[in-house]
Design an enzyme around this catalytic site. Structure first.
Site, PDB file in Angstrom:
ATOM      1  N   VAL A  81      39.145  39.612  41.583  1.00  0.00           N
ATOM      2  CA  VAL A  81      39.169  40.732  42.858  1.00  0.00           C
ATOM      3  C   VAL A  81      40.707  41.098  42.767  1.00  0.00           C
ATOM      4  O   VAL A  81      41.006  42.239  43.266  1.00  0.00           O
ATOM      5  CB  VAL A  81      38.733  40.193  44.206  1.00  0.00           C
ATOM      6  CG1 VAL A  81      39.960  38.982  44.599  1.00  0.00           C
ATOM      7  CG2 VAL A  81      38.592  40.970  45.246  1.00  0.00           C
ATOM      8  N   TYR A  82      41.692  40.689  42.021  1.00  0.00           N
ATOM      9  CA  TYR A  82      43.093  40.859  41.934  1.00  0.00           C
ATOM     10  C   TYR A  82      42.975  42.261  41.118  1.00  0.00           C
ATOM     11  O   TYR A  82      42.842  42.436  40.063  1.00  0.00           O
ATOM     12  CB  TYR A  82      43.960  40.098  41.254  1.00  0.00           C
ATOM     13  CG  TYR A  82      44.260  38.810  41.904  1.00  0.00           C
ATOM     14  CD1 TYR A  82      43.610  38.732  43.444  1.00  0.00           C
ATOM     15  CD2 TYR A  82      44.924  37.500  41.432  1.00  0.00           C
ATOM     16  CE1 TYR A  82      43.994  37.528  44.025  1.00  0.00           C
ATOM     17  CE2 TYR A  82      45.088  36.515  42.417  1.00  0.00           C
ATOM     18  CZ  TYR A  82      44.786  36.477  43.456  1.00  0.00           C
ATOM     19  OH  TYR A  82      44.879  35.335  44.112  1.00  0.00           O
ATOM     20  N   SER A  83      43.527  43.595  41.761  1.00  0.00           N
ATOM     21  CA  SER A  83      43.481  44.961  41.477  1.00  0.00           C
ATOM     22  C   SER A  83      42.198  44.982  40.496  1.00  0.00           C
ATOM     23  O   SER A  83      42.300  45.678  39.567  1.00  0.00           O
ATOM     24  CB  SER A  83      44.604  44.800  40.258  1.00  0.00           C
ATOM     25  OG  SER A  83      45.993  44.915  41.218  1.00  0.00           O
TER      26      SER A  83
END
Length: 344
Positions: free
Chosen positions: A61-63
């Site tokens: 989900v990071y970036s």
């Protein structure tokens, strides 16, 4: 650099690890964290490896996957020197199966992560949040398949409540599925809730803590002071709504003590806050982030030394809060404490 076992596993991780949340820089939250590209990331990884850091943490989900892609590019050609930790479970789309930890979601998420990271195995796969809609037996049996297939080596969780983690551990033991060896948690001088239930659980069950946001969502950098406006460059202007709330007066009280100890030790406020965490029970590794080389080198300076017991006591007292029932005050009274000695 000190190395510790990750929970009750045989895997040894550096006491400081690197969080790649600043890699990629997409979206309102992660864009405010940082926008590190592959070349910059490669240099930060170089510095980490030189200092002895071996654990690198990211999440799908990071970036929107860009963090994994940049980390994969940064470690290319030296996969055997690093331990990769990634997380999945939070929404990656609007579809009904684009979130959670069901069997199809986990299998697809792992395949996508392997592709983005440019590797054929993940050292530590963590569930980013508890999925109340999927039976724990389905989750664990899928993780068991992924471990047996060689795509995942260890499993852990993040942001679980005590009962959610214990339910999962009990099911794993019953069915002989892989047990969670790590719990990635929010913990800092201004966020000590982890100590009330999750820390004793971790001690009892052999689950090591990987600490995220050890500087309290950027509040323990030394830049926030009593009677002064929030610095213009502080990322809290964009991200404060995403993080846990903090009582201002308590924060200032902690900063005052950190400031005094900084004068006594010659260390920076962030280094002292990180060092305090590194010596707490169950902590296997403290995840540090950095948007540039200067920040990274300063954070790495938290390792290799110790606060005195008197300094630790001052920090403990300045940061303590009254825990909710049933953890306090009853557990501190003589009769209760005799049966359940305080962990810290």
């Amino acid at each position: 650099m000190e190395y510790r076992h990750l929970g009750a596993s045989g895997l040894k991780v550096s006491v400081l690890s690197f969080g790649a949340g600043t890699f990629g820089g997409q979206g309102p939250l992660f864009g405010a964290w940082g926008n590190t590209d592959a070349d910059e990331a490669r240099r930060l990884v170089d510095i980490c490896l030189e200092a002895g850091v071996n654990l690198f943490d990211t999440a799908d989900v990071y970036s929107n996957g860009a963090s994994e892609e940049v980390l994969g590019a940064a470690i290319k050609g030296r996969r055997d020197q690093v331990i990769i930790s990634t997380k999945t479970g939070l929404p990656m789309g609007e579809g009904p199966n684009d979130a959670g930890t069901s069997r199809p979601r986990l299998i697809r998420a792992v395949e996508d992560a392997l592709r983005r990271l440019g590797t054929d195995y993940i050292d530590l796969l963590q569930l980013h949040a508890y999925d109340a809609g999927t039976p724990v037996e389905e989750v664990l049996s899928t993780l068991d398949d992924l471990v047996r297939a060689g795509k995942v080596r260890y499993v852990g969780v993040s942001n679980f409540a005590g009962w959610e983690l214990m339910k999962s551990l009990a099911a794993a033991e019953k069915h002989r599925y892989p047990r969670y060896v790590a719990h990635q948690v929010y913990y800092s001088l201004i966020g000590r809730d982890y100590e009330w239930e999750l820390m004793p659980l971790g001690l009892d069950q052999g689950v090591g803590a990987l600490v995220w946001s050890p500087l309290g969502w950027g509040r323990l950098t030394g830049k926030i002071r009593r009677g002064q406006p929030l610095p213009e460059q502080s990322r809290l202007h964009q991200t404060v709504e995403y993080g846990p709330p903090v009582d201002d007066e308590r924060l200032y009280r902690i900063i005052d003590v950190l400031d005094t100890i900084a004068g006594e030790t010659g260390k920076t406020i962030p280094q002292i806050a990180l060092n305090w965490l590194m010596h707490r029970p169950t902590v296997s590794s403290v995840i540090i982030g950095a948007r540039n080389e200067e920040q990274l080198r300063q954070n790495l300076g938290a390792a290799g030394w110790s606060l005195t017991s008197e300094q630790v006591d001052r920090l403990d007292k300045a940061s303590e809060v009254t825990a909710p029932y049933p953890y306090f005050p009853y557990r501190r009274q003589e009769g209760f404490a005799r049966l359940n000695p305080p962990v810290v």
